[in-house]
Every structure is written in structure tokens, then in C-alpha cells.
Design an enzyme around this catalytic site. Structure first.
Site, short mmCIF file in Angstrom:
data_model
loop_
_atom_site.label_atom_id
_atom_site.label_comp_id
_atom_site.label_asym_id
_atom_site.label_seq_id
_atom_site.Cartn_x
_atom_site.Cartn_y
_atom_site.Cartn_z
N GLU A 198 -12.00 -40.67 21.98
CA GLU A 198 -11.00 -39.99 22.82
C GLU A 198 -11.53 -39.62 24.20
O GLU A 198 -11.48 -38.48 24.62
CB GLU A 198 -10.42 -38.76 22.10
N ARG B 131 -6.91 -42.61 23.80
CA ARG B 131 -6.58 -42.00 22.50
C ARG B 131 -5.73 -40.74 22.65
O ARG B 131 -4.99 -40.36 21.75
CB ARG B 131 -7.87 -41.72 21.71
N LYS C 187 -2.19 -47.33 15.94
CA LYS C 187 -3.32 -46.38 15.98
C LYS C 187 -4.64 -47.16 15.96
O LYS C 187 -5.59 -46.80 16.69
CB LYS C 187 -3.25 -45.39 14.82
N ARG D 143 -26.45 -36.38 6.64
CA ARG D 143 -26.08 -36.89 7.99
C ARG D 143 -25.08 -38.04 7.93
O ARG D 143 -24.97 -38.82 8.88
CB ARG D 143 -27.32 -37.32 8.77
N GLU E 40 5.71 -38.48 13.03
CA GLU E 40 4.52 -39.15 13.58
C GLU E 40 4.74 -40.67 13.64
O GLU E 40 4.17 -41.35 14.49
CB GLU E 40 3.28 -38.82 12.73
N LYS F 105 -11.31 -38.95 12.76
CA LYS F 105 -11.42 -37.53 13.11
C LYS F 105 -11.48 -36.72 11.83
O LYS F 105 -10.59 -36.86 10.96
CB LYS F 105 -10.22 -37.09 13.95
N ASN G 182 -1.38 -37.87 21.26
CA ASN G 182 -0.96 -36.46 21.26
C ASN G 182 0.39 -36.26 21.94
O ASN G 182 0.73 -35.14 22.32
CB ASN G 182 -2.03 -35.60 21.94
P1 NAD Z 1 -1.31 -31.38 3.66
O1 NAD Z 1 -2.55 -32.10 3.42
O2 NAD Z 1 -1.36 -29.89 3.65
O3 NAD Z 1 -0.22 -31.87 2.61
C1 NAD Z 1 1.07 -31.28 2.63
C2 NAD Z 1 1.44 -30.73 1.26
O4 NAD Z 1 1.81 -31.83 0.42
C3 NAD Z 1 0.31 -30.02 0.53
O5 NAD Z 1 0.87 -28.93 -0.18
C4 NAD Z 1 -0.19 -31.06 -0.45
O6 NAD Z 1 -0.80 -30.49 -1.57
C5 NAD Z 1 1.07 -31.79 -0.80
N1 NAD Z 1 0.96 -33.17 -1.22
C6 NAD Z 1 0.15 -34.11 -0.69
N2 NAD Z 1 0.44 -35.31 -1.22
C7 NAD Z 1 1.43 -35.13 -2.12
C8 NAD Z 1 2.17 -35.98 -2.96
N3 NAD Z 1 2.00 -37.30 -2.93
N4 NAD Z 1 3.11 -35.43 -3.76
C9 NAD Z 1 3.34 -34.09 -3.73
N5 NAD Z 1 2.70 -33.23 -2.94
C10 NAD Z 1 1.76 -33.75 -2.12
O7 NAD Z 1 -0.65 -31.78 5.07
P2 NAD Z 1 -0.55 -33.13 5.87
O8 NAD Z 1 0.71 -33.00 6.64
O9 NAD Z 1 -0.76 -34.33 5.03
O10 NAD Z 1 -1.79 -33.06 6.87
C11 NAD Z 1 -1.88 -32.03 7.83
C12 NAD Z 1 -3.33 -31.93 8.26
O11 NAD Z 1 -3.73 -33.17 8.83
C13 NAD Z 1 -3.60 -30.87 9.30
O12 NAD Z 1 -4.72 -30.12 8.91
C14 NAD Z 1 -3.89 -31.64 10.57
O13 NAD Z 1 -4.80 -30.97 11.42
C15 NAD Z 1 -4.48 -32.91 10.00
N6 NAD Z 1 -4.38 -34.07 10.88
C16 NAD Z 1 -5.52 -34.77 11.14
C17 NAD Z 1 -5.46 -35.89 11.93
C18 NAD Z 1 -6.70 -36.69 12.16
O14 NAD Z 1 -6.68 -37.60 13.01
N7 NAD Z 1 -7.75 -36.42 11.43
C19 NAD Z 1 -4.23 -36.32 12.47
C20 NAD Z 1 -3.09 -35.58 12.18
C21 NAD Z 1 -3.18 -34.46 11.38
N1 GLY Z 2 -4.06 -37.70 15.59
C1 GLY Z 2 -4.64 -37.90 16.86
C2 GLY Z 2 -5.86 -38.77 16.82
O1 GLY Z 2 -6.25 -39.26 15.79
O2 GLY Z 2 -6.47 -38.93 17.84
#
Ligand code: NAD
Ligand code: GLY
Length: 363
Positions: free
Chosen positions: A240, A244, A230, A124, A188, A146, A248
Site C-alpha cells: 500500500e 492499493r 484485488k 517470525r 465490498e 493484511k 478504501n
Molecule cells: P466477522 O469475522 O466478525 O464475522 C461476522 C460474524 O459472522 C461473526 O459473528 C462470525 O462468527 C459469524 N460468521 C462467520 N462465518 C459464518 C458463517 N459461515 N455462518 C454463520 N456465521 C458466521 O466479520 P467479517 O465481516 O467477516 O470481518 C470483519 C473484519 O475483517 C474486521 O475486523 C476488519 O477489520 C477485517 N478486514 C480485514 C481486511 C484485510 O485486508 N485484512 C479487509 C477488510 C476487513
Molecule cells: N481491504 C483493504 C486492503 O486490503 O488493502
């Protein structure tokens, strides 16, 4: 500019985001949030060969009494599944993780969301330390709690709010990030200027060269300023219920573009870049803002090599149909995050579909 930055996030619980070059080699800093003697280092197969051994060695140098196991996921969004979540849970079970164990999420947003969700669910909820290695993860996904995995029916449909115990962003990891991923993260970063900080847009344009050259001090300053926005927003609205949603900005258009391209066209940051310009144009059409702000935003995004027009061949009616299914669409019709000009975003409900279509058609 200071190459080391720190941003505090108000609880519950409060935590710090530390940003700077070389932080993943700082064993004391990595070990400080580890309350017990068990750690699961979750990463992906791109990031593991680059950074996992170093993180594990740094942690163990400070905490030789700890057991630190690594668990490597397949990379990319396609792996953000319930099955992969189950495999992280299995790894925690194999570790015999107790309530004071800690998950370290080393990677981009995919690893952070998935490992964070496993930490939210194991017993949990156990501690999670986010070690983001993409710019998007440093400036957005690692902050705010999130966590989620995807279902075939849609992205992030199963998840939990589970704030991290700490966030450690080592800007040197961005040197190995593919150019396209760096630019996606910059979209972003630009978003924070668009929604809350118009002077930041000027700052970003003035430092675009240093950011694209991945200079640590410029990156740390940009990440810290984005994270501060943020942190302020999630501090006031952690779950949210209101404000928040401003995070988006550009995402309703962006998600529709990503989905319509079956997640094989523009990546998330690129789609958000286009979406922000469309949201600014929609704001102008609705008389909320002048046209000039959209131009300022467009120029900032172009400076980072980001797209600012929808990809050719997408059907505006099909994009509109996607937006009707968006999580933000409610009984009162289409809702968008729009702006009154740079730095002044707000949620607007009941946006007429004809106006959205006109923006999508470029008319
Ligand atoms: P990702 O985690 O897929 O990383 C992108 C690519 O870069 C992957 O192939 C990864 O292996 C590679 N990589 C990562 N770090 C590296 C490094 N230092 N050197 C070389 N390669 C590297 O994508 P992302 O853009 O980081 O994240 C996207 C995800 O984040 C989505 O699933 C999205 O839904 C989520 N997200 C979540 C929130 C939240 O608030 N939790 C906010 C925005 C996005
Ligand atoms: N990326 C949107 C949020 O964290 O609310």
C-alpha cells in the site's frame, strides 16, 4: 457460470484463491499447502460448531500423520485483541509448532486477521491458509496479506503484511451467514465495480436475486471477479504505497460513521455503502464526475438492501473531526478515494473541508 473458480495472486509469494461449493470437504485441497505435520485450526465459537469438525476430519483423512488442533476464539470485533492474539500464540506453543507448521484460519475477517497475525509472528512467520466463511472475508480480508489486531486507541493498529499460502473459499458456508452479514459483504463486492469495473455493477444488479438467494455459481462468479481485481491491485502494490489505497473507496466516510456510532450502529459493510455514495457525491461536487454515476452506484447498493444515506442524528462536524484523524489524512489535509465515474477511482489530496461538510449535510 462456473461453480468452481480460481484466481492467482502474484507474489511474493504467489498463491491461489480457490472458490466453490464443497471445498472445505476436499481433504486433498486443504492438505496440499501443509508442508509439515502440525496444523492449528483457529476459528470462532459461531463457526466452530458448523464447520470445524468437518475441516479437521477432511485434513486428517488426507494427512493421518498430522496433528491438527482446533483453537476457538470468542466471536466478533471485540475479540480482535492483543490478548486473543496471545492466546493463539500460546496454542501454537502448546502444539510445539515448528517452522513448517501451518495456521488454518476458519471464519470471518476477525479470525482471518487475528490468526494471520499470529502466523506472521510465530517464529517470525509460518504458513497461514485462509478458509474464509463470510462474504467479506472471501472477497477482501483473506486476500492480500493484511493481518492485525485492534487496540483501544483504534482498529488494526498492530499488525503485519503476511500473505497467505493459500485461500480456500467454500461458498456453501455462506448459507449459514446471517442476512445482514451477507449484505455487508455485497457492499465490498460492489466496491470493486465502483473502483475498477463499471460493467460489474450492471452484472451485479442483473444477478442480485441469485446472489441474495445464495446460489453457489453466482456467488463464486462474483467472488472471483472481485478477488481478481484485488489480486491485480495487491500484485502491483502489496504494501500500500499507492494504488492499493483505492480499495478504501468509501472507507473514510464509512470509518467516521462507524466510529461516531461507537461501532454499535451500521456494520462495516453498511457504513462503506453509505461512504461510497458520499464519495461519489463529493466527486461530483468537486467537478471530477457527473451526478449520474452516483445514481448508478446508489441503485446497485439499494438492490442489495444496503443503506445509502448517513444515519439520522449524526453531527456532520463530528464526522469531519473523525476524518481528520483517519489514517489516510496526511499533512496535505484530507485525502479521499474519489472517482471520475464508475470504475475509475483515484486518490485526491487536499480536499477542502467545506466541500466535505456540504456533502455530509446533504446540501
Ligand atoms: P466477522 O469475522 O466478525 O464475522 C461476522 C460474524 O459472522 C461473526 O459473528 C462470525 O462468527 C459469524 N460468521 C462467520 N462465518 C459464518 C458463517 N459461515 N455462518 C454463520 N456465521 C458466521 O466479520 P467479517 O465481516 O467477516 O470481518 C470483519 C473484519 O475483517 C474486521 O475486523 C476488519 O477489520 C477485517 N478486514 C480485514 C481486511 C484485510 O485486508 N485484512 C479487509 C477488510 C476487513
Ligand atoms: N481491504 C483493504 C486492503 O486490503 O488493502
Amino acid at each position: 457460470m462456473n461453480a468452481m473458480q480460481r484466481v492467482e495472486v502474484d507474489g511474493p509469494p504467489p498463491y491461489a484463491i480457490r472458490i466453490g461449493a464443497g471445498l472445505l470437504a476436499d481433504g486433498a485441497g486443504l492438505a496440499a499447502p501443509l508442508r509439515g505435520r502440525q496444523a492449528l485450526l483457529v476459528t470462532d465459537s459461531h463457526v466452530a460448531p458448523l464447520y470445524a469438525d468437518g475441516v479437521r476430519a477432511a485434513l486428517l483423512a488426507e494427512r493421518p500423520d498430522a496433528r491438527v488442533e482446533a483453537f476457538v476464539l470468542p466471536p466478533g470485533e471485540a475479540g480482535k485483541t492483543l490478548a486473543a492474539f496471545g492466546s493463539v500464540i500460546d496454542a501454537l506453543a502448546t502444539l510445539g509448532a515448528r517452522r513448517d507448521a501451518c495456521v488454518y484460519a476458519l471464519g470471518g475477517g476477525v479470525v482471518g486477521d487475528l490468526a494471520g497475525f499470529a502466523a506472521a509472528c510465530w517464529m517470525r512467520g509460518i504458513d497461514c491458509v485462509q478458509l474464509p466463511t463470510t462474504l467479506l472475508a472471501m472477497v477482501d480480508s483473506s486476500v492480500g496479506g493484511k493481518t492485525a489486531v485492534d487496540l483501544p486507541q483504534g482498529k488494526n493498529l498492530v499488525g503485519a503484511f503476511h500473505p497467505p499460502r493459500a485461500v480456500v473459499a467454500d461458498t456453501t458456508t455462506l448459507r449459514s451467514l446471517p442476512d445482514r452479514e451477507l449484505r455487508a459483504g455485497l457492499a465490498e463486492v460492489v466496491k470493486y465495480g465502483a473502483i475498477a469495473d463499471a460493467p460489474f455493477l450492471d452484472w451485479l444488479c442483473g444477478h442480485a436475486g441469485a446472489l441474495l438467494e445464495r446460489e453457489d455459481a453466482a456467488l463464486a462468479a462474483a467472488i472471483a471477479r472481485g478477488c481478481a481485481h484485488k489480486a491485480a491491485i495487491v500484485g502491483r502494490d502489496p504494501l500500500e504505497h499507492g494504488e492499493r489505497a483505492l480499495l478504501n473507496f468509501g472507507h473514510t466516510f464509512g470509518h467516521a460513521i462507524e466510529a461516531e456510532q461507537a461501532y454499535g450502529g451500521l456494520n462495516h459493510g453498511e457504513a462503506v455503502a453509505v461512504g461510497m455514495v458520499l464519495a461519489a457525491r463529493l466527486s461530483a461536487r468537486l467537478g471530477l464526475a457527473g451526478e449520474a454515476g452516483a445514481g448508478v452506484l446508489r441503485r446497485a447498493l439499494e438492490r442489495f438492501g444496503l443503506p445509502v444515506e448517513p444515519p439520522r442524528g449524526l453531527d456532520p462536524a463530528a464526522l469531519l473531526a473523525r476524518m481528520r484523524l483517519d489514517k489516510k489524512a496526511q499533512a496535505d489535509g484530507l485525502r479521499f478515494v474519489l472517482w471520475d465515474g464508475p470504475g475509475r477511482a483515484r486518490v485526491v489530496a487536499g480536499v477542502p473541508e467545506a466541500e466535505v461538510l456540504a456533502v455530509l449535510r446533504g446540501s
